[in-house]
Scaffold this motif. Structure first.
Motif, mmCIF file in Angstrom:
data_model
loop_
_atom_site.group_PDB
_atom_site.id
_atom_site.type_symbol
_atom_site.label_atom_id
_atom_site.label_comp_id
_atom_site.label_asym_id
_atom_site.label_seq_id
_atom_site.Cartn_x
_atom_site.Cartn_y
_atom_site.Cartn_z
ATOM 1 N N ALA A 31 0.822 -1.213 0.000
ATOM 2 C CA ALA A 31 0.000 0.000 0.000
ATOM 3 C C ALA A 31 0.856 1.263 0.000
ATOM 4 C CB ALA A 31 -0.936 -0.013 1.203
ATOM 5 N N GLY A 32 1.954 1.240 0.750
ATOM 6 C CA GLY A 32 2.808 2.424 0.832
ATOM 7 C C GLY A 32 3.383 2.801 -0.527
ATOM 8 N N VAL A 33 3.711 1.778 -1.335
ATOM 9 C CA VAL A 33 4.245 2.027 -2.668
ATOM 10 C C VAL A 33 3.140 2.562 -3.578
ATOM 11 C CG1 VAL A 33 5.210 0.904 -4.700
ATOM 12 C CG2 VAL A 33 6.081 0.334 -2.434
ATOM 13 N N LEU A 34 1.981 1.923 -3.519
ATOM 14 C CA LEU A 34 0.866 2.356 -4.379
ATOM 15 C C LEU A 34 0.529 3.822 -4.131
ATOM 16 C CD1 LEU A 34 -1.387 -0.828 -4.133
ATOM 17 C CD2 LEU A 34 -0.185 0.002 -6.172
ATOM 18 N N GLY A 35 0.586 4.223 -2.841
ATOM 19 C CA GLY A 35 0.256 5.605 -2.498
ATOM 20 C C GLY A 35 1.193 6.599 -3.165
ATOM 21 N N LEU A 36 2.471 6.207 -3.317
ATOM 22 C CA LEU A 36 3.448 7.114 -3.921
ATOM 23 C C LEU A 36 3.358 7.144 -5.447
ATOM 24 C CD1 LEU A 36 6.507 6.335 -1.633
ATOM 25 C CD2 LEU A 36 5.368 8.534 -1.829
ATOM 26 N N LEU A 37 2.650 6.180 -6.032
ATOM 27 C CA LEU A 37 2.507 6.127 -7.488
ATOM 28 C C LEU A 37 1.194 6.731 -7.951
ATOM 29 C CD1 LEU A 37 3.645 2.435 -7.830
ATOM 30 C CD2 LEU A 37 4.960 4.418 -8.562
ATOM 31 N N ARG A 38 0.312 7.039 -6.970
ATOM 32 C CA ARG A 38 -1.043 7.460 -7.301
ATOM 33 C C ARG A 38 -1.127 8.981 -7.236
ATOM 34 N NH1 ARG A 38 -4.256 3.605 -4.148
ATOM 35 N NH2 ARG A 38 -3.565 4.946 -2.455
ATOM 36 N N HIS A 39 -1.870 9.538 -8.167
ATOM 37 C CA HIS A 39 -2.142 10.978 -8.117
ATOM 38 C C HIS A 39 -3.506 11.182 -8.740
ATOM 39 C CE1 HIS A 39 -1.433 15.270 -8.138
ATOM 40 N NE2 HIS A 39 -1.789 15.319 -9.404
ATOM 41 N N GLU A 40 -4.397 11.830 -7.999
ATOM 42 C CA GLU A 40 -5.769 12.056 -8.454
ATOM 43 C C GLU A 40 -6.415 10.765 -8.937
ATOM 44 O OE1 GLU A 40 -5.538 15.312 -11.167
ATOM 45 O OE2 GLU A 40 -5.399 16.774 -9.528
ATOM 46 N N GLY A 41 -6.237 9.709 -8.148
ATOM 47 C CA GLY A 41 -6.954 8.458 -8.403
ATOM 48 C C GLY A 41 -6.382 7.573 -9.486
ATOM 49 N N SER A 42 -5.273 8.001 -10.134
ATOM 50 C CA SER A 42 -4.705 7.151 -11.181
ATOM 51 C C SER A 42 -3.289 6.740 -10.815
ATOM 52 C CB SER A 42 -4.669 7.902 -12.512
ATOM 53 O OG SER A 42 -5.972 8.191 -12.934
ATOM 54 N N TYR A 43 -2.845 5.634 -11.424
ATOM 55 C CA TYR A 43 -1.453 5.197 -11.276
ATOM 56 C C TYR A 43 -0.658 5.682 -12.480
ATOM 57 C CZ TYR A 43 -3.273 2.213 -7.627
ATOM 58 O OH TYR A 43 -3.875 1.763 -6.490
ATOM 59 N N TRP A 44 0.604 6.061 -12.257
ATOM 60 C CA TRP A 44 1.355 6.748 -13.297
ATOM 61 C C TRP A 44 2.654 6.076 -13.696
ATOM 62 C CZ3 TRP A 44 -1.221 10.421 -15.862
ATOM 63 C CH2 TRP A 44 -2.367 10.943 -15.230
ATOM 64 N N SER A 45 3.079 5.051 -12.969
ATOM 65 C CA SER A 45 4.284 4.340 -13.404
ATOM 66 C C SER A 45 4.331 2.992 -12.697
ATOM 67 C CB SER A 45 5.554 5.146 -13.128
ATOM 68 O OG SER A 45 5.816 5.164 -11.749
ATOM 69 N N VAL A 46 5.257 2.144 -13.151
ATOM 70 C CA VAL A 46 5.355 0.776 -12.639
ATOM 71 C C VAL A 46 6.691 0.623 -11.915
ATOM 72 C CG1 VAL A 46 5.305 -1.655 -13.249
ATOM 73 C CG2 VAL A 46 4.044 0.003 -14.637
ATOM 74 N N PRO A 47 6.671 0.315 -10.612
ATOM 75 C CA PRO A 47 7.924 0.180 -9.875
ATOM 76 C C PRO A 47 8.597 -1.156 -10.186
ATOM 77 C CG PRO A 47 6.096 -0.303 -8.427
ATOM 78 C CD PRO A 47 5.490 0.082 -9.752
ATOM 79 N N VAL A 48 9.917 -1.112 -10.386
ATOM 80 C CA VAL A 48 10.634 -2.349 -10.680
ATOM 81 C C VAL A 48 11.415 -2.828 -9.472
ATOM 82 C CG1 VAL A 48 12.640 -1.138 -11.657
ATOM 83 C CG2 VAL A 48 12.163 -3.468 -12.367
ATOM 84 N N ASN A 49 11.709 -1.928 -8.529
ATOM 85 C CA ASN A 49 12.532 -2.332 -7.383
ATOM 86 C C ASN A 49 12.290 -1.430 -6.189
ATOM 87 O OD1 ASN A 49 13.742 0.088 -7.957
ATOM 88 N ND2 ASN A 49 15.758 -0.754 -8.354
ATOM 89 N N ILE A 50 12.869 -1.820 -5.066
ATOM 90 C CA ILE A 50 12.906 -0.982 -3.873
ATOM 91 C C ILE A 50 14.354 -0.943 -3.394
ATOM 92 C CG2 ILE A 50 12.190 -0.749 -1.465
ATOM 93 C CD1 ILE A 50 9.858 -0.365 -3.326
ATOM 94 N N HIS A 51 14.829 0.258 -3.131
ATOM 95 C CA HIS A 51 16.146 0.420 -2.519
ATOM 96 C C HIS A 51 15.966 0.993 -1.127
ATOM 97 C CE1 HIS A 51 19.274 -0.666 -5.283
ATOM 98 N NE2 HIS A 51 18.763 0.040 -6.272
ATOM 99 N N ARG A 52 16.906 0.644 -0.259
ATOM 100 C CA ARG A 52 16.930 1.254 1.061
ATOM 101 C C ARG A 52 18.050 2.282 1.080
ATOM 102 N NH1 ARG A 52 16.786 -1.992 6.758
ATOM 103 N NH2 ARG A 52 16.491 -0.154 8.061
ATOM 104 N N ALA A 53 17.734 3.481 1.536
ATOM 105 C CA ALA A 53 18.753 4.536 1.558
ATOM 106 C C ALA A 53 19.572 4.492 2.837
ATOM 107 C CB ALA A 53 18.090 5.910 1.410
ATOM 108 N N ASN A 54 18.942 4.067 3.950
ATOM 109 C CA ASN A 54 19.650 4.167 5.229
ATOM 110 C C ASN A 54 20.327 2.856 5.590
ATOM 111 O OD1 ASN A 54 17.014 3.107 5.590
ATOM 112 N ND2 ASN A 54 17.156 3.441 7.800
#
Lengths: 327, 426
Positions: free
Chosen positions: B137-160
């Motif tokens: 859900a946390g990822v979906l929230g960052l990809l959503r804007h005004e009810g639509s999805y705008w890109s497809v995530p391929v990976n997750i990196h950790r910065a810390n």
């Protein structure tokens, strides 16, 4: 007296290039000025009128103050170094050294290289290394072998400036020039490495200009001066150098406008540098426009750069036009 | 002027005009080639070691699934896309979009490309592929804007992540620091041994912004840290000041040539045992593997145990993509389990999907997968998730000055002003 058809033909031949220059040079200058007066921030063009607010923002930005300082320092040092070295080399070559063309090629060759390549090469040569762990490379190896201290080159964030507490600072304050004390009126040490690289690239060009000038110097004048009892030094001081004044002016103009809008060398070598020690307006313009998407503010930086170059070029152009119409 | 000369000039002029016209015609033909039936141009900044290897894995899979499609690999080198993003913007503004391009999840995607109207929404694709069920859900929230999805995530990196050299630590009986006090005590011991405590390579200033975001997360904790990006946390408050003070103190323990090095050159110092630690994203793991370094240790940096500062590389569909069908096939692959399982173990990141097989991943990435499932997720500043690019650029400027003058009050005032300029704070 030229016939009408000649005039038509001449006009037809120059018209395309006038149209092209008008559009691609002056048209785009006008477009940039317009953008700099707009609210365009973000990728979508927004050309609504903002007046001079972008310029106000820019001149209030401490980074831009440092950029102006860096440009002034870079230009002054580069001109001094290139003119001295270029004139020196030209005078030495003009003494009739054996294999002159070889030396001429060697000294002129860096001019044929792009600033990007110069920047990458000098970034390696002047790599600062880490004396604590003994990881020393490039020029610092030579310094170490000569027993000289290890230098930080373009990573040095030291700025040499007059502090308000110093004797000179207090004298300045007494004269009402207290604002001159502080790092904004200082010399960033990191800039010296950029000057070294740029001098390496450009001094051969100045040498070539001077050499051409010296070759055009009439031998009879030199002879005449000698007959009048002038020593070798006096011949240079009072006859040859004044004769070379137009060459000096051309060299200063060419180097000056290059140094005022330098970008590639700085981008390849040190980018903004620590604490903006090597940041220049062109690099700031690039980041403002293409990283931060503040297109209007980026255009304002470009316009300020154009004005600064014009301050140098326009009097020269006016002068040479007057001279041409006089003859 | 005599007649023959004038005629000669006239002929010359005619010849010049004709040649120019022919040349222009030829050039215009070259500029607009007939589009070949099947092509796919992918724009990214994946050019080093594991990054490129991962990208090529995806291309290999794509060719298997879509035989006959010619892939154009448009990459521009440079950490964090520092050089690539301007090149991409020039192309997009010039009306010459690639078929799909790499973009960081979060504000970078939304503020740069979505609100400005350069992207196509991908809701149909999300529905067809059932991605709402497999992406957290946390990822979906960052990809959503005004009810639509705008890109497809391929990976997750950790910065810390705090990376260290296990051999050096074992020889000296050191433990990775849990708190900032531990960190400074350990740094003193390292310095006494002649080891640079903290390796930093910020030739691209983003690496010091990266370090600062990790310190911010450690000092403020996940809630207050996230509040920085919405205006809920006060940039003028004492926590931000404390983070700047800690950052200033940390900078006294870094290698003196940090502004000449890149992040991977800084990691080399740790590999060689010349530096004790480095704080960098988990792409260091792929760098270590590529350099055959087996003694790498990792831990959450001080104060960030249980916090996962996340960023994600995604691919989107620009409007007017020249080869839209091929681009959609690419996005399907990027979001698929097969695609992510092929890509991520090589790239050194974990899947954005939650159904990848952990057995495919190395020890570090397995630990990151566990943390991802368990930790508090907060967005990365330096990598486009937390703030818009223009805000990040302002913070880059503040950090550029701070790294050399270490003036806490000045930096805090400038950070607060940057938040106002970004129209997030008042």
């Amino acid at each position: 007296m030229r016939s009408t058809s000649d005039r038509i033909l001449a006009a037809a031949l120059v018209a395309p290039s006038i149209a092209a220059v008008g559009l691609f040079v002056y048209g785009f200058i006008g477009w940039t000025v317009w953008v700099s007066l707009s609210n365009w921030s973000g990728l979508r063009p927004d050309l609504s009128w903002a007046g001079l607010s972008n310029y106000a923002t820019l001149f209030a930005n401490p980074r831009f103050h440092l950029d102006i300082r860096n440009t002034v320092v870079f230009t002054a040092l580069l001109l001094a170094a290139c003119m001295a070295l270029g004139l020196g080399l030209a005078l030495l070559l003009d003494r009739g050294v054996r294999g002159e063309s070889v030396f001429r090629s060697i000294f002129f060759f860096p001019m044929a290289i792009s600033f990007i390549v110069t920047g990458v090469a000098w970034r390696w040569l002047l790599a600062p290394g880490d004396p604590a762990t003994g990881r020393i490379t490039g020029v610092n190896v030579l310094l170490a072998q000569a027993g000289l201290p290890h230098l930080k080159w373009y990573t040095d964030h030291t700025v040499l400036y007059i502090t308000p507490d110093s004797a000179l600072g207090q004298v300045l304050a007494g004269m009402g020039l207290g604002f001159l004390t502080g790092p904004v009126f200082g010399v960033p040490v990191a800039m010296l490495s950029i000057v070294i690289a740029a001098t390496w690239q450009m001094s051969g060009f100045v040498m070539a200009l001077y050499l051409a000038g010296l070759r055009g110097f009439p031998e009879e004048l030199r002879e005449a001066a000698r007959i009048d009892g002038a020593g070798e030094w006096q011949v240079y001081r009072h006859v040859i150098l004044p004769y070379l004044r137009p060459v000096t002016l051309s060299a200063l103009i060419i180097l000056g406008h290059i140094s005022l809008k330098i970008f590639d060398l700085v981008a390849a070598m040190s980018k903004r540098g620590p604490g903006f020690a090597t940041d220049v307006p062109a690099y700031f313009m690039f980041e403002t426009t293409f990283h931060a998407d503040r297109f209007a503010e980026g255009a304002a930086i470009a316009v300020v750069m154009l004005v600064s170059v014009s301050v140098l070029i326009v009097p020269y152009l006016v002068g040479s036009m007057r001279r041409e119409s006089a003859t | 002027m005599t007649m023959p000369r004038r005629r000669a000039l006239f002929v010359a002029a005619v010849v010049i005009v004709v040649v120019a016209a022919v040349a222009l015609y030829q050039v215009s033909r070259m500029r607009a080639p007939a589009p070949p039936a099947a092509r796919l141009e992918i724009f990214s900044w994946w050019t080093t070691g594991g990054e490129e290897a991962g990208l090529l894995k995806l291309f290999e899979l794509y060719r298997q699934q879509n035989p006959g499609v010619e892939i154009i690999n448009a990459t521009v080198a440079g950490g964090a896309g520092f050089e690539a993003k301007p090149a991409l913007k020039a192309r997009m503004l010039g009306g010459d979009p690639p078929d799909s391009f790499q973009v960081h999840m979060g504000r970078e995607l939304i503020d740069t490309w979505v609100v400005t109207g350069y992207m196509e929404p991908l809701n149909d694709l999300y529905a067809q592929e059932g991605w709402e069920q497999v992406f957290p859900a946390g990822v979906l929230g960052l990809l959503r804007h005004e009810g639509s999805y705008w890109s497809v995530p391929v990976n997750i990196h950790r910065a810390n992540v705090l990376w260290y050299n296990k051999r050096t630590f074992e020889e000296n009986g050191w433990k990775p620091p849990e708190t900032f006090d531990d960190f400074f005590a350990l740094a003193e011991q390292m310095r006494a041994k002649g080891i640079t405590p903290l390796a930093l390579g910020d030739v691209g200033i983003w690496a010091s912004v990266h370090l600062f975001e990790v310190v911010l997360a450690g000092v403020l904790g996940p809630d207050a840290y996230s509040g920085l990006w919405t205006g809920a946390t006060d940039w003028n408050g004492p926590e931000v000041r404390r983070a700047l003070e800690i950052m200033a103190r940390m900078l006294t323990y870094v290698n003196p040539d940090h502004s000449a090095l890149s992040w991977d050159q800084a990691n080399d110092l740790v590999i060689q045992g010349r530096a004790g630690m480095t704080i960098m994203g988990d792409w260091v793991d792929a760098d270590n593997l590529a350099k055959n370094f087996r003694d790498s240790g990792w831990a959450p940096p001080p104060g960030t145990r249980g916090v996962f500062v996340a960023l994600s590389d995604t691919f989107g569909l620009p409007k007017n993509a020249p080869h839209r069908d091929q681009a959609i096939a690419w996005l399907r692959l990027v979001g698929s389990r097969a695609g992510q399982e092929a890509f991520n173990p090589v790239k050194g990141s974990i899947c954005a999907r939650n159904d990848c097989d952990p057995a495919l991943f190395g020890p570090y990435l397995q630990s990151a997968m566990q943390d991802w499932a368990r930790d508090r997720i907060v967005p990365s500043l330096a990598h486009g998730a937390a703030a818009s690019e223009s805000w990040v650029a302002l913070i880059n400027d503040v950090m550029s000055a701070f790294v050399s003058d270490r003036d806490v009050a000045k930096a805090q005032a400038a950070l607060a002003k940057a938040c106002v300029d970004a129209r997030v704070c008042r």
